[in-house]
Design a protein around this motif. Sequence first.
Motif, mmCIF file in Angstrom:
data_model
loop_
_atom_site.group_PDB
_atom_site.id
_atom_site.type_symbol
_atom_site.label_atom_id
_atom_site.label_comp_id
_atom_site.label_asym_id
_atom_site.label_seq_id
_atom_site.Cartn_x
_atom_site.Cartn_y
_atom_site.Cartn_z
ATOM 1 N N GLN A 48 17.409 92.139 -6.033
ATOM 2 C CA GLN A 48 17.735 91.638 -4.697
ATOM 3 C C GLN A 48 18.636 90.407 -4.795
ATOM 4 O O GLN A 48 19.561 90.229 -4.006
ATOM 5 N N TYR A 49 18.380 89.589 -5.789
ATOM 6 C CA TYR A 49 19.139 88.352 -5.974
ATOM 7 C C TYR A 49 20.528 88.610 -6.542
ATOM 8 O O TYR A 49 21.515 87.976 -6.165
ATOM 9 N N LEU A 50 20.602 89.562 -7.454
ATOM 10 C CA LEU A 50 21.864 89.811 -8.156
ATOM 11 C C LEU A 50 22.699 90.927 -7.543
ATOM 12 O O LEU A 50 23.875 91.087 -7.882
ATOM 13 N N LYS A 51 22.112 91.687 -6.654
ATOM 14 C CA LYS A 51 22.805 92.828 -6.064
ATOM 15 C C LYS A 51 24.054 92.407 -5.294
ATOM 16 O O LYS A 51 25.021 93.162 -5.189
ATOM 17 N N ILE A 52 24.028 91.176 -4.800
ATOM 18 C CA ILE A 52 25.172 90.671 -4.026
ATOM 19 C C ILE A 52 26.443 90.687 -4.859
ATOM 20 O O ILE A 52 27.507 91.081 -4.383
ATOM 21 N N SER A 53 26.334 90.257 -6.117
ATOM 22 C CA SER A 53 27.523 90.223 -6.973
ATOM 23 C C SER A 53 28.037 91.623 -7.254
ATOM 24 O O SER A 53 29.256 91.832 -7.396
ATOM 25 N N ALA A 54 27.147 92.605 -7.330
ATOM 26 C CA ALA A 54 27.572 93.984 -7.541
ATOM 27 C C ALA A 54 28.282 94.524 -6.307
ATOM 28 O O ALA A 54 29.356 95.135 -6.398
ATOM 29 N N GLU A 55 27.698 94.286 -5.138
ATOM 30 C CA GLU A 55 28.304 94.771 -3.904
ATOM 31 C C GLU A 55 29.631 94.097 -3.619
ATOM 32 O O GLU A 55 30.531 94.701 -3.022
ATOM 33 N N ALA A 56 29.778 92.849 -4.062
ATOM 34 C CA ALA A 56 31.045 92.145 -3.865
ATOM 35 C C ALA A 56 32.172 92.830 -4.633
ATOM 36 O O ALA A 56 33.341 92.749 -4.251
ATOM 37 N N LYS A 57 31.836 93.518 -5.743
ATOM 38 C CA LYS A 57 32.824 94.259 -6.521
ATOM 39 C C LYS A 57 32.925 95.716 -6.079
ATOM 40 O O LYS A 57 33.689 96.501 -6.662
ATOM 41 N N GLY A 58 32.192 96.080 -5.033
ATOM 42 C CA GLY A 58 32.212 97.465 -4.575
ATOM 43 C C GLY A 58 31.451 98.397 -5.494
ATOM 44 O O GLY A 58 31.757 99.589 -5.589
ATOM 45 N N ILE A 59 30.421 97.865 -6.169
ATOM 46 C CA ILE A 59 29.610 98.657 -7.090
ATOM 47 C C ILE A 59 28.291 99.016 -6.412
ATOM 48 O O ILE A 59 27.605 98.146 -5.871
ATOM 49 N N SER A 60 27.948 100.275 -6.424
ATOM 50 C CA SER A 60 26.679 100.696 -5.837
ATOM 51 C C SER A 60 25.561 100.562 -6.870
ATOM 52 O O SER A 60 25.776 100.735 -8.069
ATOM 53 N N VAL A 61 24.369 100.229 -6.379
ATOM 54 C CA VAL A 61 23.214 100.041 -7.254
ATOM 55 C C VAL A 61 22.103 100.986 -6.822
ATOM 56 O O VAL A 61 21.699 101.000 -5.654
ATOM 57 N N GLU A 62 21.620 101.787 -7.757
ATOM 58 C CA GLU A 62 20.564 102.754 -7.467
ATOM 59 C C GLU A 62 19.339 102.440 -8.322
ATOM 60 O O GLU A 62 19.456 102.210 -9.526
ATOM 61 N N CYS A 63 18.176 102.405 -7.691
ATOM 62 C CA CYS A 63 16.926 102.111 -8.395
ATOM 63 C C CYS A 63 16.058 103.367 -8.452
ATOM 64 O O CYS A 63 15.888 104.054 -7.444
ATOM 65 N N ARG A 64 15.517 103.640 -9.632
ATOM 66 C CA ARG A 64 14.678 104.817 -9.799
ATOM 67 C C ARG A 64 13.354 104.417 -10.446
ATOM 68 O O ARG A 64 13.333 103.779 -11.493
ATOM 69 N N GLN A 65 12.263 104.797 -9.820
ATOM 70 C CA GLN A 65 10.938 104.579 -10.395
ATOM 71 C C GLN A 65 9.951 105.534 -9.750
ATOM 72 O O GLN A 65 10.028 105.819 -8.548
ATOM 73 N N LYS A 66 9.033 106.042 -10.574
ATOM 74 C CA LYS A 66 8.065 107.012 -10.077
ATOM 75 C C LYS A 66 6.756 106.362 -9.664
ATOM 76 O O LYS A 66 6.054 106.867 -8.788
ATOM 77 N N GLU A 67 6.410 105.259 -10.313
ATOM 78 C CA GLU A 67 5.140 104.595 -10.032
ATOM 79 C C GLU A 67 5.363 103.396 -9.113
ATOM 80 O O GLU A 67 6.463 102.846 -9.025
ATOM 81 N N GLU A 68 4.305 103.006 -8.428
ATOM 82 C CA GLU A 68 4.390 101.834 -7.558
ATOM 83 C C GLU A 68 4.394 100.542 -8.360
ATOM 84 O O GLU A 68 4.988 99.534 -7.951
ATOM 85 N N SER A 69 3.729 100.542 -9.485
ATOM 86 C CA SER A 69 3.683 99.343 -10.316
ATOM 87 C C SER A 69 3.725 99.722 -11.791
ATOM 88 O O SER A 69 3.313 100.830 -12.175
ATOM 89 N N TYR A 70 4.229 98.783 -12.588
ATOM 90 C CA TYR A 70 4.339 98.984 -14.038
ATOM 91 C C TYR A 70 3.828 97.721 -14.741
ATOM 92 O O TYR A 70 4.591 96.812 -15.053
ATOM 93 N N PRO A 71 2.518 97.633 -14.960
ATOM 94 C CA PRO A 71 1.957 96.440 -15.613
ATOM 95 C C PRO A 71 2.368 96.365 -17.082
ATOM 96 O O PRO A 71 2.298 97.359 -17.818
ATOM 97 N N VAL A 72 2.796 95.196 -17.504
ATOM 98 C CA VAL A 72 3.163 94.974 -18.905
ATOM 99 C C VAL A 72 2.562 93.649 -19.365
ATOM 100 O O VAL A 72 2.269 92.764 -18.550
ATOM 101 N N PHE A 73 2.412 93.535 -20.674
ATOM 102 C CA PHE A 73 1.877 92.310 -21.263
ATOM 103 C C PHE A 73 2.975 91.683 -22.118
ATOM 104 O O PHE A 73 3.315 92.188 -23.190
#
Length: 349
Positions: free
Chosen positions: A222-247
């Motif tokens: 959300q924070y960095l997407k602005i710089s991508a859109e400013a260059k006319g670059i589309s951003v697609e997010c893919r995830q199957k789970e609602e959360s991904y806990p990591v340690f």
Amino acid sequence: MKSTELEDMFRVTNDMLSVVDQNGRFLKLNESWSRVLGYSLEEIYTHPNFFELVHPEDKVITAETFKRILKGDMVKSFENRYKSKEGSYIWFNWDSVILPNGNVFSSARDMSENKERQKELEFLAANLEAANRDKDQFISILAHDLRNPFNTLLGFSQYLVENIGSMSNDEVKEQAHYIHDASEKTLFLLEDILLWSKLKVGKLSICKEMFDLTEICELLIQYLKISAEAKGISVECRQKEESYPVFADKNMIKTIIRNLFSNAVKFTHKGGRIILEVAISEKSTNFIVSDTGDGISESALQDIWDPIKSKGLGLSISKELAELNGASLSAVSTAGAGSSFKLSIPNSQ
């Protein structure tokens, strides 16, 4: 040298004194030989010649030097190694001369401590040289990476100063956006430089905790997407789970993901696409950033983790941070067909 003088010398000196015949057989030794090498003098006398005690790597040069002595040369400060009774080898520094009767008189000193100090000095010198290289690398990378964002800041701010009176609000906002974007990149770069310096001196501590990788990704995107859109670059997010806990160390993982995303934006052209994917495998949770940029040749792909050859700190730092967390960072790319970077974080704690 009179025999009485020789006897006195053998008795009082701490040096290892010896007399050998022209075949190298021991004729006379003082007690220092026993003290330094650990053999009794009787054991040493049983050797057919002194070559039996010389280190295999030193035998040739020792034999050549002995021939010189027999021809009448006085040899000073010759160094070789002798085997002690416990099996280790000790460095000696020799002064030798042929006597009137054809035998060879020698005086030797244990140089082991000096050799150890020499090794320590060489080690310190190597570390100093490495530190100087790191300093030079740091300055080179700093100059390269800071030039672009500062040129952007100076250019757009100067344009505002010179033209703000004739610009509309939308034009001012547009210029302010560019300045903000360049400032943000500069801040991120400075954070990377500070991390890199801490890594190099071993002062970066790690603090692992359980957290949701999805939450970190969403905030950064959300924070960095602005710089991508400013260059006319589309951003697609893919995830199957609602959360991904990591340690892992949350801040380090955040830095890695930011660098991967920023890198993708940097090398993807207008109209391109970036795909961000989070997936779970049997052994790890994987964050994958794929882009439709120019890609990387096979030869250049081997150098992307080197801050000098790649002319950037981001990927080098990210790989080191990943390894500190027991994770891995890999890249797949084909020239002209884009690149894909994968951060794999082990599922087990």
